[in-house]
Design a protein around this motif. Structure first.
Motif, short mmCIF file in Angstrom:
data_model
loop_
_atom_site.label_atom_id
_atom_site.label_comp_id
_atom_site.label_asym_id
_atom_site.label_seq_id
_atom_site.Cartn_x
_atom_site.Cartn_y
_atom_site.Cartn_z
N SER A 131 42.46 36.67 44.59
CA SER A 131 42.66 37.13 43.21
C SER A 131 42.73 35.95 42.26
N ASP A 179 38.42 42.99 41.47
CA ASP A 179 39.53 42.51 42.29
C ASP A 179 40.11 43.68 43.08
N GLU A 180 39.75 43.78 44.33
CA GLU A 180 40.20 44.88 45.19
C GLU A 180 40.18 46.23 44.47
MG LIG Z 1 44.81 39.91 45.44
#
Ligand SMILES: [Mg+2]
Ligand SMILES: Nc1ncnc2c1ncn2[C@@H]1O[C@H](COP(=O)(O)OP(=O)(O)O)[C@@H](O)[C@H]1O
Lengths: 275, 223, 219
Positions: free
Chosen positions: A52, A182-183
């Motif tokens: 991240s 991000d995810e």
């Molecule tokens: Mg992360």
């Protein structure tokens, strides 16, 4: 140190020797990464390894401590003056990253606006597009992610998968040259993951340049041009999905993948790493 | 505009008297207000609704109307009911009734924060209702509601200034009369503001410390 | 004898004066809201000077009785050459006072906004000011609505104090009638009832707004 090798086109994102420290903690330790037009790069790695943080540095949501990040050839966030770097103004940062879209794990839709307003408001305010045109484009984007019929709903009335698709539509409406994820499916109930991944597959098929932090190995195997494995703040392995998932000799990567499969494959002969 | 601080030092006696009266009003108003508030909360929660309903109206009225109007009703309207109060008595009564309404809400919330299981347990052992309030509920809830009580007490100290309007000779009134006889408004009024400001900062800081100490006591007694 | 006739006779005048009470208090809340927002933003900013000014402002205007603030603006503004009508000075003072309380309330609201919502706004290119006015303030208001409504009713009550510096509004008019008729009880009770109704209406509107916003604050 340069990442510009064989290929002809200049990378859209060029990360060179980037370090990121939080106080004394070194989270990114010299990352080099180039992402070219229409490429899909999937970033995998254990929790806390810095995935991240890397994505947030590329979006300049975090200031990187050292190194350079170029977006379409322009240095992001800093100006170099006689070997020293100086932080540029927020407006200048916004200009350099205007073609970067970001999709968050937690969606981050504004709760006081409908789906349509979430998509249209930035067009009006940041791009100065007239209200009618902005709403027309917003509607088109919502239809593209399969939510044309939910335009008037507030985020609290949408499922997680629908919220994330609005989040994607909001980023897409700005006509970005690259999308960072991000995810995007990690906060979703399992049965809602598919609808979001499908939207992302469609985007990749259209030729969108994408960088995706994900734990969905199936998606990475099918869609990625490059898979990057980050471990303890360094890129420990990278290459095509075949190279990374099949042949890699890195013991940490093997361990990581093994953990993943033990958690996710309950039926031997699963199709995850195949294809 | 120049400052002539001699005006303050020349009148130090009156000023000190004013301060003393302000503090007296504040202390008396708060003390009576706390008693009123506790009584109102207990009656509202533990007796029948024929008593609770008028009290709810009292609380709503005191919270919904200006303190100044309440003072006027008590001081100027009192004689209608044969209540010929001095400004000081009317002022303290007003402050207590006003504060009492807010205090009662705080106490009510406090009572409701004590788990009902404890009260049932005490009841089963044959402890009387008022004894349960005194020995089981009050000690526990006081810790929880202390910040709110302290906050209201600080607010009441500011309301004492309003008593000057019904000619109570507290600090604001004293300063105003010095100001209007000497025309030294800037010196007197700025001094007045500083005194209140310093006083409130001190009281607020003291309240914070008290909360911390009591909070620690609570943690220790639980462990 | 309680004189109902007097109440009926003076009610139209009192109601007319109560319009001023509403105008003065709502105006000061509106101005105070802007001051409070700026002070709150300064208090949460990275600038030490901004934080210092904000802390000083909040401490002073909450630490000094409103009546004293009103007396200062009434007597001292002319001394420094500011000659404005007393109603303007009074509303300005009310606004500064409520601004300090509103800043504290909004602070809680601002801190309650998830940082991701701000990041999302930055990523789509909104400017600092647009983020403040389009994201942070609307969300902070929704999160703190009950406290904001309560502060508004407090200001309706506090506006009665501007009668002391000679501004004509409900309390001042009630005083005038009471002294000329020698029947203070009837008049002040009526004035009190009008304040009570005004605040009841504000509270009701606040509850309506709250239920309307429920959808927009749920996460
Ligand atoms: Mg992360
Ligand atoms: N704002 C921050 N302050 C301090 N440490 C942070 C911050 N953000 C992330 N970290 C630390 O950096 C490391 C990497 O975090 P992150 O990039 O979120 O990991 P990943 O996304 O790979 O799970 C973690 O150890 C985390 O605790």
């Amino acid at each position: 140190m340069t990442a510009d090798n064989a290929t002809n086109s200049r990378p859209i994102i060029d990360v060179r020797g980037v370090w990121k420290r939080f106080g004394t903690a070194e989270v990114l330790k010299g990352i080099d990464l180039a992402i070219r037009k229409s490429e899909v790069t999937c970033i995998i790695g254990p929790s806390g390894s810095g995935k991240s943080t890397l994505l947030r540095c590329i979006a300049f949501l975090e200031e990187y401590s050292e190194g350079e990040i170029y977006i379409e050839g322009e240095l992001l966030g800093f100006a170099l003056e006689g070997g020293k770097r100086r932080r540029v103004s927020d407006a200048e940062v916004a200009r350099v990253r205007r073609n970067v879209g970001f999709v968050f794990q937690q969606f981050n839709l504004w709760p006081h606006m409908t789906a349509l307003e979430n998509v249209a408001m930035p067009l009006k305010l940041a791009r100065g597009i007239a209200r009618e045109d902005a709403e027309k484009r917003a509607r088109r984007m919502l239809e593209k992610v399969g939510l044309g019929h939910r335009a008037g709903a507030y985020p609290s009335q949408l499922s997680g998968g629908q919220q994330q698709r609005v989040g994607i539509a909001r980023a897409l409406a700005m006509e970005p040259h690259i999308m960072l994820f991000d995810e995007p499916t990690s906060a979703l109930d399992p049965e809602l993951v598919g609808e979001v991944l499908q939207v992302m597959r469609d985007l990749a098929a259209e030729g969108m340049t994408m960088a995706v932090v994900t734990h969905e190995m199936g998606f990475a195997a099918q869609v990625a041009d490059t898979v990057v494995f980050i471990d303890h703040g360094v890129i420990a392995a990278s290459g095509s999905p075949q190279q990374v998932f099949r042949k890699d000799e890195n013991p940490r990567l093997r361990q990581f993948l093994q953990n993943y499969f033990e958690r996710n494959v309950f039926w031997q002969g699963g199709e995850d790493a195949a294809s | 505009m120049s400052f002539n601080l001699a005006i303050l030092t020349d009148n130090w006696r009156e000023i000190l008297d004013g301060m003393a009266l302000t503090i007296l009003i504040w202390a008396a108003g708060t003390a009576i207000g706390l008693a009123v508030g506790l009584a109102v909360a207990v009656v509202q929660l533990f007796t029948n609704r024929w008593l609770a309903a008028p009290l709810a109206l009292y609380v709503a009225v005191m919270r919904g109307t200006p303190f100044l109007i309440q003072l006027f009703v008590i001081y100027y309207g009192g004689p209608f009911f044969g209540l010929d109060l001095t400004p000081l008595t009317a002022g303290i009564a007003g402050l207590a009734l006003y504060g009492g309404a807010y205090f009662s809400e705080i106490f009510r919330a406090g009572f409701l924060s004590v788990p009902p299981g404890q009260i049932e347990a005490a009841r089963m052992m044959g402890i009387g209702r008022l004894d349960i309030v005194r020995h089981v509920q009050l000690p526990q809830m006081l810790v929880i509601i202390l910040p709110a009580l302290a906050n209201m007490t600080v607010l009441l100290s500011k309301e004492t200034a309003v008593l000057s309007v019904i000619t109570v000779n507290e600090l604001t009134s004293v300063i105003q009369s010095i100001g209007s006889t000497t025309f030294a408004f800037a010196e007197t009024l700025l001094f007045l503001a500083l005194v209140y400001w310093a006083f409130l900062e001190i009281v607020t800081a003291a309240a914070r410390r008290l909360e911390k100490r009591v909070g620690r006591f609570m943690l220790r007694s639980q462990s | 004898m309680f004189d109902f006739n007097l109440i009926i006779k003076s009610l139209p005048m009192l109601l007319e004066a109560s319009v001023w009470t509403v105008v003065y208090s709502l105006t000061s809340v509106a101005i105070g809201f802007c001051i409070g927002t700026l002070m709150c933003a300064a208090g949460l900013s990275a600038s030490r000077l901004g934080r210092g000014i904000s802390a000083f402002y909040v401490s002073f205007f909450r630490g000094v009785p409103l009546l004293v603030q009103l007396l200062i603006s009434y007597y001292c503004l002319p001394l420094i050459g500011v000659n404005v009508p007393s109603s303007v000075a009074a509303v300005g003072t009310l606004a500064l006072c409520t601004g300090a309380y509103l800043a504290e309330i909004l602070r809680g609201g601002f801190l309650g906004i998830s940082p991701g919502l701000i990041e999302a706004a930055r990523m789509v290119g909104l400017s600092r000011r647009q983020i403040l006015t389009r994201i942070e303030v609307p969300l902070a208001v929704r999160l703190t609505l009950p406290a904001l409504v309560n502060e508004t009713t407090m200001m309706v009550k506090a506006s009665s104090l501007i009668s002391v510096v000679g501004v004509l509004e409900l309390t001042r008019l009630a005083q005038n009638i009471a002294t000329s008729t020698f029947q203070p009880l009837e008049i002040y009770l009526t004035a009190g009832a009008i304040y009570f109704v005004i605040n009841g209406a504000i509270t009701l509107l606040g509850q309506l707004a709250e239920s309307r916003f429920r959808l927009e604050t749920a996460r």
